[in-house]
Design a protein around this motif. Sequence first.
Motif, short mmCIF file in Angstrom:
data_model
loop_
_atom_site.label_atom_id
_atom_site.label_comp_id
_atom_site.label_asym_id
_atom_site.label_seq_id
_atom_site.Cartn_x
_atom_site.Cartn_y
_atom_site.Cartn_z
N UNK A 24 -21.40 -52.44 28.98
CA UNK A 24 -21.49 -52.20 30.42
C UNK A 24 -20.18 -51.64 30.97
N UNK A 25 -19.06 -52.20 30.50
CA UNK A 25 -17.75 -51.69 30.93
C UNK A 25 -17.53 -50.26 30.44
N UNK A 26 -17.91 -49.99 29.19
CA UNK A 26 -17.74 -48.65 28.62
C UNK A 26 -18.58 -47.62 29.37
N UNK A 27 -19.81 -48.00 29.71
CA UNK A 27 -20.69 -47.12 30.48
C UNK A 27 -20.07 -46.83 31.85
N UNK A 28 -19.55 -47.88 32.49
CA UNK A 28 -18.94 -47.71 33.80
C UNK A 28 -17.77 -46.74 33.78
N UNK A 29 -16.91 -46.87 32.77
CA UNK A 29 -15.74 -46.00 32.66
C UNK A 29 -16.16 -44.56 32.36
N UNK A 30 -17.10 -44.39 31.44
CA UNK A 30 -17.56 -43.05 31.07
C UNK A 30 -18.17 -42.32 32.26
N UNK A 31 -19.03 -43.00 32.98
CA UNK A 31 -19.68 -42.37 34.15
C UNK A 31 -18.66 -42.12 35.25
N UNK A 32 -17.75 -43.07 35.45
CA UNK A 32 -16.72 -42.92 36.48
C UNK A 32 -15.87 -41.67 36.24
N UNK A 33 -15.58 -41.38 34.98
CA UNK A 33 -14.73 -40.24 34.65
C UNK A 33 -15.47 -38.90 34.71
N UNK A 61 -4.81 -46.45 36.71
CA UNK A 61 -4.19 -46.61 35.39
C UNK A 61 -4.80 -47.77 34.59
N UNK A 62 -5.59 -48.64 35.27
CA UNK A 62 -6.20 -49.77 34.57
C UNK A 62 -7.64 -49.49 34.14
N UNK A 63 -8.25 -48.47 34.76
CA UNK A 63 -9.68 -48.23 34.53
C UNK A 63 -9.99 -47.92 33.08
N UNK A 64 -9.20 -47.04 32.47
CA UNK A 64 -9.50 -46.59 31.10
C UNK A 64 -9.50 -47.73 30.09
N UNK A 65 -8.71 -48.77 30.36
CA UNK A 65 -8.60 -49.88 29.40
C UNK A 65 -9.62 -51.00 29.66
N UNK A 66 -10.47 -50.84 30.68
CA UNK A 66 -11.43 -51.89 31.03
C UNK A 66 -12.33 -52.31 29.86
N UNK A 67 -12.93 -51.38 29.10
CA UNK A 67 -13.78 -51.81 27.97
C UNK A 67 -13.02 -52.61 26.92
N UNK A 68 -11.79 -52.16 26.61
CA UNK A 68 -11.00 -52.85 25.59
C UNK A 68 -10.63 -54.26 26.03
#
Length: 317
Positions: free
Chosen positions: A219-228, A271-278
């Motif tokens: 869910x976090x990975x999907x959110x970041x991918x779509x956000x970008x 700067x924190x968004x990209x690391x959300x899935x990790x």
Amino acid sequence: MNATDPATNKISKMPYVIAILFILLMIGLSELLQHSEIILPEVAAMAIAMWVYREPGWIRRPSVIFIAPTVTAAIGLIINQFQIFYPIKIVLTLMFMMLFLRLIRSNLAPAIATGLLPLAIHSEDWSFVWIVFGFTLTLMAGVVVFQLHKNLATKSMIQYKYMVIFLGISLCWLSVCWLLGYEQMAVIPPIFVVVYESLQKPMYTAKIAFKQGITLTLSAAVGVLIFMQVDSQVLAAFMDMIVVVMISRLFQARIPALYAIPLLTFIFPAEKVWSLPLVTLFASLFMFSLVLFYKYGEERTLNRKTKGSSHNSVSPS
């Protein structure tokens, strides 16, 4: 707003439509007014849990639906004003929230997220509390108008010892983040909610922990991918919700927090968004493992006591 189809016992589409439209309205207001704090990820989780899943623990006392999150939001906002070490802010917020929930005899887990959010996004504006009040009051109105809480007991068994265990697990996670120098990424509010609810479960297995961890991370990975990739927040949120529904059904996971995680991308610092899935993955592995170890230990202790009492109850022939 019928949640289930009597013939198939499956959740019907209309509650999903209403809940997702409500979530998109929240995102649209934020975009229209250029006020990011209008986006409350936990409101998305609450809309799904209350209007779609009808989680008994979340809707049995309608007044608590808006009272608890509003008060915890105020607690988090007040503590965030203090010029103290960030991990200490988090610990104090968690302690005061547990004390408050204990006082009102409630286990409303999303109130934990609304209390932690001011610290996660570094909010100091009191409008945040009023925004929480407005949206949670609307959620409560939906529950009351459609009588979603009908036939539910207003009281439930609450084991307050889990509040202490929850604080202990949270402190362990915060300590690890501090030692590694990543304390600013320690707070992912939806994960804390899932941890708290997992402790309350009578049964908790490795399969459940794995399902929670993998779906939250996806869910976090999907959110970041779509956000970008998508400029419009409303369109991005719509795509988030559709994909999360698919993830939820694929894994057969009724986890309201899945709907909150992608929305964090709209309010976290860039700067924190990209690391959300990790971070979601590491937090899930660490915290759910501790929950699992505790529940296994609790089960073994219970079994030992049961065997002991059974042995003592057998009279010698």
